[in-house]
Design an enzyme around this catalytic site. Structure first.
Site, PDB file in Angstrom:
ATOM      1  N   LYS A  41       0.950  -1.423  -0.249  1.00 20.07           N
ATOM      2  CA  LYS A  41      -0.028  -0.043   0.180  1.00 20.07           C
ATOM      3  C   LYS A  41       0.802   1.168   0.150  1.00 20.07           C
ATOM      4  O   LYS A  41       1.930   1.222   0.385  1.00 20.07           O
ATOM      5  CB  LYS A  41      -0.794   0.018   1.295  1.00 20.07           C
ATOM      6  CG  LYS A  41      -2.058  -1.095   1.297  1.00 20.07           C
ATOM      7  CD  LYS A  41      -3.093  -0.644   1.788  1.00 20.07           C
ATOM      8  CE  LYS A  41      -4.402  -1.659   1.654  1.00 20.07           C
ATOM      9  NZ  LYS A  41      -5.164  -1.677   2.672  1.00 20.07           N
ATOM     10  N   ARG A  90     -17.452   7.140  12.592  1.00 22.55           N
ATOM     11  CA  ARG A  90     -17.604   8.678  12.454  1.00 22.55           C
ATOM     12  C   ARG A  90     -18.907   8.979  12.057  1.00 22.55           C
ATOM     13  O   ARG A  90     -19.689   9.863  12.583  1.00 22.55           O
ATOM     14  CB  ARG A  90     -16.540   9.089  11.514  1.00 22.55           C
ATOM     15  CG  ARG A  90     -15.280   9.250  11.615  1.00 22.55           C
ATOM     16  CD  ARG A  90     -14.048   9.388  10.990  1.00 22.55           C
ATOM     17  NE  ARG A  90     -14.366   8.462  10.015  1.00 22.55           N
ATOM     18  CZ  ARG A  90     -13.305   8.003   8.793  1.00 22.55           C
ATOM     19  NH1 ARG A  90     -12.269   8.957   9.107  1.00 22.55           N
ATOM     20  NH2 ARG A  90     -13.384   7.123   8.292  1.00 22.55           N
TER      21      ARG A  90
HETATM   22  O1  PNS Z   1      -7.239   2.573   8.855  1.00 17.74           O
HETATM   23  P1  PNS Z   1      -7.779   1.829   7.777  1.00 17.74           P
HETATM   24  O2  PNS Z   1      -6.951   1.761   6.567  1.00 17.74           O
HETATM   25  O3  PNS Z   1      -9.260   2.050   7.697  1.00 17.74           O
HETATM   26  O4  PNS Z   1      -7.666   0.251   8.383  1.00 17.74           O
HETATM   27  C1  PNS Z   1      -7.992  -0.822   7.621  1.00 17.74           C
HETATM   28  C2  PNS Z   1      -7.563  -2.044   8.373  1.00 17.74           C
HETATM   29  C3  PNS Z   1      -6.111  -2.305   8.213  1.00 17.74           C
HETATM   30  C4  PNS Z   1      -8.020  -2.115   9.656  1.00 17.74           C
HETATM   31  C5  PNS Z   1      -8.171  -3.224   7.454  1.00 17.74           C
HETATM   32  O5  PNS Z   1      -8.026  -3.142   6.201  1.00 17.74           O
HETATM   33  C6  PNS Z   1      -7.810  -4.658   7.956  1.00 17.74           C
HETATM   34  O6  PNS Z   1      -8.257  -5.199   8.973  1.00 17.74           O
HETATM   35  N1  PNS Z   1      -6.595  -5.342   7.251  1.00 17.74           N
HETATM   36  C7  PNS Z   1      -6.135  -6.601   7.470  1.00 17.74           C
HETATM   37  C8  PNS Z   1      -6.483  -7.481   6.508  1.00 17.74           C
HETATM   38  C9  PNS Z   1      -7.858  -8.163   6.721  1.00 17.74           C
HETATM   39  O7  PNS Z   1      -8.070  -8.758   7.698  1.00 17.74           O
HETATM   40  N2  PNS Z   1      -8.895  -7.938   5.700  1.00 17.74           N
HETATM   41  C10 PNS Z   1     -10.168  -8.694   6.202  1.00 17.74           C
HETATM   42  C11 PNS Z   1     -11.115  -7.666   6.668  1.00 17.74           C
HETATM   43  S1  PNS Z   1     -12.688  -8.180   6.984  1.00 17.74           S
END
Ligand code: PNS
Length: 158
Positions: A41, A90
């Site tokens: 990313k 939010r």
């Molecule tokens: O701050 P963000 O970008 O909204 O965080 C998103 C995050 C990192 C919490 C989310 O993308 C995540 O949990 N990623 C890990 C990969 C994962 O488990 N994906 C399935 C989620 S249902």
């Protein structure tokens, strides 16, 4: 010991994140701030920089620690003996995707997600917007800790 994870990208940490982390620290015995370190990313700050800023920002909360993760959040929660995921909401716009993720995570491992309503003072706050406003010279002081603002200003000038 009831342990929760506060996951996110935190690029960079804002006062809105700190609000949720501090409130989670009062709800749970221990909070692990789970910083997504996915290298693919496009981030303004490296994983190490984001984690360093979070460590400094969470210093006032003795039951909060910071850890990086790559891969599934549910795997992180299993490996760290985490019982719940805490997410800030939010506005209604956050709800659809957060609900979908909460249900997916529950179906993967049975873990619960606890939604905490963001304080109204921070309901418009997002790291992406802060970066955009700062990039074009807007005043974002008061939206993030001073030491984060200093690092953001320095990075944008590079
Ligand atoms: O701050 P963000 O970008 O909204 O965080 C998103 C995050 C990192 C919490 C989310 O993308 C995540 O949990 N990623 C890990 C990969 C994962 O488990 N994906 C399935 C989620 S249902």
């Amino acid at each position: 010991m009831r342990r929760a994870a506060c996951p996110g990208s935190f690029d960079p940490v804002t006062n809105g994140h700190i609000d949720i982390i501090s409130r989670a620290s009062r709800l749970f015995d221990e909070v692990v701030v789970a910083v997504g370190v996915n290298a693919s990313k496009n981030r303004l700050f490296s994983a190490e920089e984001r984690m360093q800023m979070l460590t400094e920002a969470s210093a006032p909360y003795p039951n909060v620690r910071v850890a990086g993760f790559d891969g599934l959040l549910t795997d992180f929660c299993r490996d760290h003996d985490v019982h719940a995921i805490v997410k800030g909401l939010r506005a209604v716009g956050d709800f659809d995707y957060e609900l979908q993720m909460a249900q997916m995570n529950s179906s993967l491992s049975g873990i619960e997600t606890v939604f905490v309503p963001t304080s109204p003072a921070y309901s418009f706050l997002a790291s992406s917007l802060v970066k955009e406003v700062a990039k074009f010279g807007g005043d974002v002081s008061g939206l993030l800790p001073d030491f984060v603002l200093a690092q953001l200003t320095k990075r944008l000038a590079e």
